[in-house]
Design an enzyme around this catalytic site. Sequence first.
Site, mmCIF file in Angstrom:
data_model
loop_
_atom_site.group_PDB
_atom_site.id
_atom_site.type_symbol
_atom_site.label_atom_id
_atom_site.label_comp_id
_atom_site.label_asym_id
_atom_site.label_seq_id
_atom_site.Cartn_x
_atom_site.Cartn_y
_atom_site.Cartn_z
ATOM 1 N N HIS A 63 0.739 -1.361 -0.153
ATOM 2 C CA HIS A 63 0.040 -0.100 0.112
ATOM 3 C C HIS A 63 0.729 1.202 0.078
ATOM 4 O O HIS A 63 0.618 2.188 -1.064
ATOM 5 C CB HIS A 63 -0.975 0.006 1.185
ATOM 6 C CG HIS A 63 -1.482 1.259 1.435
ATOM 7 N ND1 HIS A 63 -2.592 1.820 0.467
ATOM 8 C CD2 HIS A 63 -1.628 2.150 2.809
ATOM 9 C CE1 HIS A 63 -3.004 3.288 1.410
ATOM 10 N NE2 HIS A 63 -2.213 3.046 2.374
ATOM 11 N N HIS A 88 3.923 6.959 5.238
ATOM 12 C CA HIS A 88 2.938 7.615 5.742
ATOM 13 C C HIS A 88 1.961 6.848 6.671
ATOM 14 O O HIS A 88 1.358 7.507 7.486
ATOM 15 C CB HIS A 88 2.012 8.001 4.629
ATOM 16 C CG HIS A 88 1.042 7.063 4.068
ATOM 17 N ND1 HIS A 88 1.377 6.209 3.077
ATOM 18 C CD2 HIS A 88 -0.325 6.778 4.522
ATOM 19 C CE1 HIS A 88 0.142 5.311 2.830
ATOM 20 N NE2 HIS A 88 -0.519 5.649 3.738
ATOM 21 N N ASP A 89 1.975 5.614 6.881
ATOM 22 C CA ASP A 89 1.309 4.926 7.869
ATOM 23 C C ASP A 89 2.181 4.537 8.976
ATOM 24 O O ASP A 89 1.660 3.614 9.897
ATOM 25 C CB ASP A 89 0.623 3.689 7.307
ATOM 26 C CG ASP A 89 -0.807 3.800 6.595
ATOM 27 O OD1 ASP A 89 -1.312 4.927 6.934
ATOM 28 O OD2 ASP A 89 -0.983 3.391 5.721
ATOM 29 N N GLU A 92 1.234 5.909 12.429
ATOM 30 C CA GLU A 92 -0.106 5.613 12.960
ATOM 31 C C GLU A 92 -0.286 4.088 13.161
ATOM 32 O O GLU A 92 -0.790 3.827 14.366
ATOM 33 C CB GLU A 92 -1.142 6.201 12.085
ATOM 34 C CG GLU A 92 -2.484 6.359 12.466
ATOM 35 C CD GLU A 92 -3.576 6.537 11.555
ATOM 36 O OE1 GLU A 92 -3.406 6.457 10.311
ATOM 37 O OE2 GLU A 92 -4.656 6.231 11.996
ATOM 38 N N ASP A 93 0.423 3.360 12.426
ATOM 39 C CA ASP A 93 0.332 1.974 12.600
ATOM 40 C C ASP A 93 1.234 1.227 13.357
ATOM 41 O O ASP A 93 0.866 -0.016 13.600
ATOM 42 C CB ASP A 93 0.080 1.320 11.234
ATOM 43 C CG ASP A 93 -1.306 1.818 10.428
ATOM 44 O OD1 ASP A 93 -2.082 2.324 11.383
ATOM 45 O OD2 ASP A 93 -1.317 1.444 9.230
ATOM 46 N N ASP A 155 -3.139 8.472 -1.213
ATOM 47 C CA ASP A 155 -3.512 7.463 -0.178
ATOM 48 C C ASP A 155 -4.966 7.024 -0.434
ATOM 49 O O ASP A 155 -5.266 5.998 -0.783
ATOM 50 C CB ASP A 155 -3.246 8.110 1.321
ATOM 51 C CG ASP A 155 -3.610 6.995 2.424
ATOM 52 O OD1 ASP A 155 -3.524 5.754 2.018
ATOM 53 O OD2 ASP A 155 -3.964 7.461 3.422
#
Length: 747
Positions: A63, A88-89, A92-93, A155
């Site tokens: 992704h 980018h994630d 957050e993840d 995204d």
Amino acid sequence: MNNIDEHKTDDDQIVESAFQDLLEGYLRSNHRKKIDIIKRAYTFAREAHKGVRRRSGEPYILHPIAVARIVSQEIGLGSTSICAALLHDVVEDTDYTVEDIENLFGPKIASIVEGLTKISGGVVADHISLQTENFRKLLLTMSEDIRVIIIKIADRLHNMRTLDSMAPAKRFKIAGETAYIYAPLAHRLGLYAIKSELEDLSFKFEHPDSYEKINLKIAESEGNRHELYSHFATPIKERLLQKGYEYTMKARVKSVYSIWKKMQAKNIPFEEVYDLYAVRIVFQCPEDRDEDDICWSIYNIITQIYHPHPDRTRNWLSTPKPNGYRALHVTVMGPDGNWVEVQIRSQKMEDIAERGLAAHWKYKTGDKAEDGELNGWIENIKNALDNPSPDAMDMLSSIKMNLYSNEIFVFTPKGDLITLPKNATVLDLAFTLHSDLGYHCIAAKINHKLVPLTQQLHSGDQVEILTSKSQAPKAEWVEHVTTSVAKSRLAAALRKDRRQVIALGEKTFNDFLIEHGKEPTNEIVNRALARLGFKNPDEFFYKLGSGGITLDNSHLKKIFERNNNNKLMQYLTLGLVRPQESSSGQSTDDIKSIDRKQTYILRKVNGVPNYTIATCCHPIPGDDVLGIIEPHTHTVVVHKQECHEAMKIKSTYGSRIVNTMWQADNTEAFPVTIEIRGIDRLGMLNDITQLITHELKINMRSLNISAEQGIFVGKINIFAHDVTIVEQLCTQLRKIKGLQKAVRIKN
Ligand code: MN
């Protein structure tokens, strides 16, 4: 076991080749070849997401790679954005923080990743489905770097392309947000191709039947359309050939979504959508020619063949759209009796129109620094947002963000999004929400932290207004409100308040006169004003109504004595004067006759205190005090015993000291400031105000609290008669859970 290993190897190959594809695309671009940092970002993200899969079963890292690929190949951004997209994630993840990213990749990439994380989680995500129009603005105001928005759009595009791999419960929300938030944003940023794709994908998901039907009809009508088009195009092509232009000419069918929108808006079937397609002419501009000139030359050719619609020529050449779109549009009457729109552009204009930012790199010459270029582009967008084109055609899209720089967007605890001007304060919001909230506002919680009511708000703040019934509008609030609604509501409250006070004062005066057998007349009012030193009745009555003066016999005496020819009245008046008081009643006389060997009683004479409170130490009754006689005015200034100022004077001018004592039945209230400090928690402010105003019934002037990192500090201003009350208050305050310090400080 072999099986697992093989599976792993397959995955690794898929991931690796996806990354290679990204890298090759980047190398083909005009950007500087900063491969190293991209490889590092990829390796880091791959490790961070290791073992995690999307719902589709594929490795999660695919992704971020896909998003980076869109950012690079479909939008045209460079290494900074590619790295941010790859990462980018991560914050957050996974367990990595923005600080980790900053240490490894520098502050720029870190701040973009932080912006992306902020948008995905926290306050924004909770409220994303609320007011979408304002939400778009919020996204822009919250993102200092426009690349945050662009990567977010990428995204979203990838998530829409793979919507099936998202959790079913999330799909509708994602599709809805896409149509209402991200497609318009993409449009605004000039990413037309992405905008259309986002719209179509979201439409396809939300209306699968309509999508299929329209798609089918487009295919069915293909032949007919082709015939009409060649009919229309042939004479134009001949003339263009004569002129020697190198060009392409195509019929562009509207997107499924825009056809559907037209059907809905006009309530017509597919067959009646006459402008199903537009004709686009894209020409190669020779080096020595001006592209605008060629646009107009082609325009002339077309309008010589077909009759133009008088109101439908759009000149986006001299005034490009705010997002940078340039072209010349003309709508002409086609041979079959239908209006046909023709869009005329150069290849460069076409590229910019389709891909927005990407095209700028294609046309840039030399090896300019990426950020210089990007900043220029961002500047263009900002300018466009600040000075939207007044053209009616584009008004809709212009309005969307023309308040970019002077509005902020805040959330109420319930999630309503409120638009306020920049610099608006807690008070502004309170008055905007409701007059009563404004009147009784004592403070607020911003993102769960206590702040004073004067606090300025920022976009994205979640603000809870805290109120107290005992709070009333204050004149000084005027300096802390910027919105017109707050100003007018506050002014009305203050006016109303003042009128009430004045009315009360007038009634008090009349009652007082009647009580003493006098008729309240204008003449008496005027005399009272003159003798008591007031300029107008309102001022006098206001002072009276607000408790600034308490009428007593001395006032009566002042109003009616001397110059008064009415013997009877003089007699009555004199009869009311206490014999021991001096005839003038001035406090200076008191002082002149001060016997320093005796204790000077601090009291009111004629309603005026016979002393002044020292501004350096602000003593109140109950404090150990001493009086210092001020040599010029002959007034007694009251200091605390321990006051440094007083000590200084005492050591130099011992003769000016006088022992003082407060009059026992003193009813005067003195301003006192209490400093508090403690651990912030929900309900703290409420507990404090409850204690002060409800339990102890103390008149609170103001309460200012600020909290930072869980610790709050504050000042409470109250009116107190004496020290006992203040000490009692401090003791009670310290009993509040979490409140650790409550002490009286210098005002
Ligand atoms: Mn993502």
